[in-house]
Write a protein that holds these residues in place. Structure first.
Motif, PDB file in Angstrom:
ATOM      1  N   LEU A 163       0.822  -1.207   0.000  1.00 44.37           N
ATOM      2  CA  LEU A 163       0.000   0.000   0.000  1.00 44.37           C
ATOM      3  C   LEU A 163       0.862   1.266   0.000  1.00 44.37           C
ATOM      4  N   VAL A 164       1.933   1.229   0.793  1.00 46.87           N
ATOM      5  CA  VAL A 164       2.813   2.400   0.852  1.00 46.87           C
ATOM      6  C   VAL A 164       3.440   2.666  -0.513  1.00 46.87           C
ATOM      7  N   GLY A 165       3.880   1.596  -1.215  1.00 50.88           N
ATOM      8  CA  GLY A 165       4.462   1.764  -2.546  1.00 50.88           C
ATOM      9  C   GLY A 165       3.429   2.214  -3.571  1.00 50.88           C
ATOM     10  N   HIS A 166       2.183   1.718  -3.425  1.00 47.26           N
ATOM     11  CA  HIS A 166       1.131   2.075  -4.372  1.00 47.26           C
ATOM     12  C   HIS A 166       0.773   3.566  -4.301  1.00 47.26           C
ATOM     13  N   PHE A 167       0.757   4.098  -3.080  1.00 47.99           N
ATOM     14  CA  PHE A 167       0.401   5.507  -2.927  1.00 47.99           C
ATOM     15  C   PHE A 167       1.626   6.420  -3.006  1.00 47.99           C
ATOM     16  N   GLY A 168       2.792   5.911  -3.325  1.00 46.79           N
ATOM     17  CA  GLY A 168       3.982   6.728  -3.522  1.00 46.79           C
ATOM     18  C   GLY A 168       4.501   7.379  -2.264  1.00 46.79           C
ATOM     19  N   LEU A 169       4.424   6.716  -1.149  1.00 47.21           N
ATOM     20  CA  LEU A 169       4.885   7.258   0.114  1.00 47.21           C
ATOM     21  C   LEU A 169       6.297   6.819   0.458  1.00 47.21           C
ATOM     22  N   LEU A 170       6.951   6.111  -0.443  1.00 46.12           N
ATOM     23  CA  LEU A 170       8.308   5.641  -0.167  1.00 46.12           C
ATOM     24  C   LEU A 170       9.326   6.738  -0.488  1.00 46.12           C
ATOM     25  N   PRO A 171      10.506   6.759   0.152  1.00 42.26           N
ATOM     26  CA  PRO A 171      11.558   7.722  -0.172  1.00 42.26           C
ATOM     27  C   PRO A 171      12.027   7.529  -1.609  1.00 42.26           C
ATOM     28  N   LEU A 172      12.446   8.581  -2.235  1.00 43.35           N
ATOM     29  CA  LEU A 172      12.867   8.532  -3.640  1.00 43.35           C
ATOM     30  C   LEU A 172      14.360   8.255  -3.730  1.00 43.35           C
ATOM     31  N   SER A 173      14.790   7.154  -3.262  1.00 38.76           N
ATOM     32  CA  SER A 173      16.212   6.779  -3.356  1.00 38.76           C
ATOM     33  C   SER A 173      16.306   5.577  -4.269  1.00 38.76           C
ATOM     34  N   GLU A 174      16.958   5.744  -5.362  1.00 40.35           N
ATOM     35  CA  GLU A 174      17.072   4.674  -6.348  1.00 40.35           C
ATOM     36  C   GLU A 174      18.512   4.158  -6.356  1.00 40.35           C
ATOM     37  N   PRO A 175      18.752   2.999  -5.756  1.00 41.70           N
ATOM     38  CA  PRO A 175      20.118   2.455  -5.807  1.00 41.70           C
ATOM     39  C   PRO A 175      20.428   1.961  -7.217  1.00 41.70           C
ATOM     40  N   SER A 176      21.698   1.899  -7.490  1.00 41.20           N
ATOM     41  CA  SER A 176      22.126   1.407  -8.803  1.00 41.20           C
ATOM     42  C   SER A 176      21.847  -0.087  -8.913  1.00 41.20           C
ATOM     43  N   ALA A 177      21.956  -0.577 -10.160  1.00 41.14           N
ATOM     44  CA  ALA A 177      21.694  -2.003 -10.388  1.00 41.14           C
ATOM     45  C   ALA A 177      22.688  -2.869  -9.631  1.00 41.14           C
ATOM     46  N   ALA A 178      23.955  -2.427  -9.563  1.00 39.98           N
ATOM     47  CA  ALA A 178      24.972  -3.225  -8.845  1.00 39.98           C
ATOM     48  C   ALA A 178      24.664  -3.264  -7.361  1.00 39.98           C
ATOM     49  N   GLU A 179      24.276  -2.103  -6.816  1.00 45.33           N
ATOM     50  CA  GLU A 179      23.954  -2.075  -5.389  1.00 45.33           C
ATOM     51  C   GLU A 179      22.718  -2.921  -5.089  1.00 45.33           C
ATOM     52  N   ARG A 180      21.725  -2.795  -6.033  1.00 42.38           N
ATOM     53  CA  ARG A 180      20.502  -3.574  -5.801  1.00 42.38           C
ATOM     54  C   ARG A 180      20.805  -5.074  -5.825  1.00 42.38           C
ATOM     55  N   GLY A 181      21.665  -5.512  -6.741  1.00 36.92           N
ATOM     56  CA  GLY A 181      22.020  -6.936  -6.784  1.00 36.92           C
ATOM     57  C   GLY A 181      22.753  -7.372  -5.539  1.00 36.92           C
TER      58      GLY A 181
END
Length: 614
Positions: A149-167
């Motif tokens: 629900l939090v992700g659906h309503f856009g209440l998450l912080p806008l931090s996008e890790p890189s693909a390497a970090e995400r892996g």
């Protein structure tokens, strides 16, 4: 001392007192506290190294390391309260809170930390509680729903890790969750192994008790049906346990004892503790006592402690402990018999004193009185006729005293088993006629008809002629004594099979039914309920009874009050001593036998009319 032993001792010191006396509970508490304390301490020890390598931590990293205090607090909570399920609930909340904090800051439902939500119910499963596991599962699902629900309503912080970090983070999340789940699995396996070992140990202990204790333990329903019974029942009753289940035990309870048996079980089912004694039928093949078909059993029963969480409407059950008390019962019966024998001996002594005080005093007074009168004949001017009369009275009194003393001595010999019977052939008719002739004068003086009916062809019998005469004299004298003037005494003899049947009938006062049961006891004289005007020691019929028993014969008495008495004696025509005493081995076998009187159960006396014969 190994490191594991030191760790175990330290953990045991932290356990709550309620967990120290149950091995399985102690293992569960230990399994809860050990990984949390060790993991937290290891994390704190690695935190400085992490700072050196990482540098200044972020707020999330600080929060993660701060969460490491939670397992220590949970261990302290369990150590102080002993509430194992409560500690697992708090642990699930703490773990779910950490996962939510990390997931919200690292991508929500797509975060590497969400894989840890699977671990929450797995960890709760170690509590062995369905309620805790269900709560942890709902908690994990709720956290997943919140992240969606939090992700659906856009209440998450806008931090996008890189693909390497995400892996890298995903690898970290899966790896750490897998390692933690593996630890939980090993912990569950360790608990299961400990539980099986403890269960096996307890089973062996109870099996040892059940197989080696002589008492029988059983579990019953309220109606007496057996659900379980220990193997000791096989040794006690001689049958298999399977035959006693259900109503098999009840079927072996003596019919007269079944109400008490069922009442005790019913009272125990209501919450009382009951003890009852009853008889159980036992198979003779496995019996140590041989011919005893029933044994006495003492059963103590009480309500079975059941789980309170069960349905309150469920039928109450009873646990019982049964013990063979046959030996104790036999001892009690022996004591009762000894007490009865002592009371009978005391009563016999009292009767003896009461009888002898009269039977001895009366002739002694006559002897002393008439002898003093003879000694003073010059003063009293006694004539020759008076002196002769006094001398005859003294002689008669002395003869009476001699008969009393002889009767007492004969009775004493018979009771001690030292009465000697000299077995020899003799003619019973001649002995019978001789005894009747001796008593004919006494019968004529009393106005009584003495009739003797003995066939000429009576065979010669083997026995003690002296004892035979004593039997006849006592019985005929008793009949004459207790028959009123104008009455009749009939003596008959006949052969019945291999026995000589001697019957003495009179038309006298008879014997009351209560006295008839005690006839033959030493010093007992019937007639308490009616007038008895005759002297006697009460030994005549007792001596007859003992002599007949020594000859292996039978004696029966039939009488009706006011109508007369019939005494029947049956003696074997050929007397064979069951026990022979050798006077001299070289002299050969002797005809003198020393016998112990045989105790016989007399048949119940039925009132009968007196048979009269001319």
């Amino acid at each position: 001392m190994t490191v594991l032993s030191i760790i175990r001792d330290c953990l045991d010191a932290l356990l709550h007192p309620s967990a120290r006396y149950d091995a399985l509970t102690r293992a569960r508490h230990r399994a809860f506290m050990a990984p949390r304390l060790l993991g937290s301490l290891a994390a704190f020890a690695a935190f400085p190294i992490y700072l050196v390598l990482r540098g200044a931590p972020s707020a999330l990293e600080v929060a993660a390391f701060a969460w490491l205090i939670a397992p220590i607090l949970l261990s302290w909570f369990l150590s102080r309260t002993g509430r194992y399920e409560g500690a697992h609930v708090l642990s699930s909340l703490a773990l779910a809170g950490l996962i939510m904090a990390v997931a919200v800051t690292t991508g929500g439902i797509e975060s590497f930390a969400t894989i840890w939500l699977v671990v929450v119910p797995l960890e709760a499963a170690l509590s062995a509680s369905r309620r805790v596991t269900a709560f942890a599962s709902l908690l994990a699902l709720s956290c997943a729903g919140i992240l969606i629900l939090v992700g659906h309503f856009g209440l998450l912080p806008l931090s996008e890790p890189s693909a390497a970090e995400r892996g890298a983070l995903m690898a970290l999340g899966v790896g750490s969750a897998t390692l933690y789940a593996a630890g939980l699995a090993f912990g569950a396996e360790s608990l299961a192994r400990t539980s099986v070992a403890l269960l096996s140990r307890e089973e062996e202990r109870y099996r040892l008790l059940a197989r080696n204790m002589s008492d029988v333990i059983s579990r019953h329903q309220r109606n007496g049906a057996v659900q379980f019974i220990s193997p000791a029942a096989e040794a006690m009753l001689g049958i298999s346990v399977a035959e006693l289940l259900g109503h098999g035990l009840f079927d072996r309870v003596h019919v007269a004892d079944r109400p008490a048996y069922l009442t005790a079980l019913s009272d125990a089912a209501r919450g009382d503790v009951r003890s009852v004694e009853f008889r159980l039928r036992r198979e003779p093949a496995g019996s140590e006592r041989g011919q005893i078909d029933f044994i006495w059993v003492e059963m103590r029963c009480r309500p079975l402690d059941q789980d309170r969480a069960r349905d309150v409407m469920q039928e109450a059950e009873v646990v019982a402990v049964m013990r063979d008390v046959t030996d104790r019962k036999l001892s009690e019966q022996a004591l009762d018999q000894a007490r009865s024998a002592a009371e009978a001996a005391d009563a016999a002594k009292t009767r003896f004193l009461a009888t002898m005080s009269h039977e001895l005093r009366t002739p002694l007074n006559a002897i002393i009185g008439f002898s003093e009168m003879i000694a003073q004949e010059q003063t009293l001017m006694l004539s020759a006729t008076q002196r002769r009369e006094y001398a005859e009275l003294i002689n008669a009194s002395g003869q009476h005293l001699l008969s009393v003393v002889n009767g007492i001595l004969d009775m004493s010999k018979m009771e001690s088993g030292n009465f000697e019977i000299a077995s020899e052939p003799f003619a019973p008719r001649a002995s019978l006629m001789h005894c009747c002739n001796l008593l004919a004068l006494k019968a004529r003086e009393n106005g009584i008809d003495l009739i003797t009916d003995a066939p000429q062809d009576l065979p010669v019998m083997t026995g003690d002629p002296r004892a035979f005469k004593q039997i006849v004299l006592n019985l005929v004298a008793n009949a004459i004594k207790f028959t009123e003037r104008g009455g009749q005494v009939t003596v008959t003899a006949a052969v019945s099979g291999s026995q000589l049947a001697l019957r003495i009938s009179d038309t006298g006062v008879g014997i009351a039914p209560d006295d008839l049961e005690r006839i033959g006891a030493p010093f007992f004289q019937a007639g308490k309920t009616y007038q008895r005007r005759h002297e006697g020691t009460g030994l005549g019929l007792s001596i007859v009874k003992s002599l007949v028993a020594l000859h292996l014969g039978e004696l029966t008495v039939q009488s009706r009050l006011g109508e007369g008495t019939t005494v029947t004696v049956k003696l074997p025509l050929v007397y064979t001593p069951p026990q022979v005493k050798l006077a001299d081995e070289k002299a050969g076998e002797s005809k003198i036998a020393t016998l112990t009187p045989v105790l016989r159960q007399e048949p119940q006396n039925q009132p009968a009319l007196v048979k009269k014969s001319a």
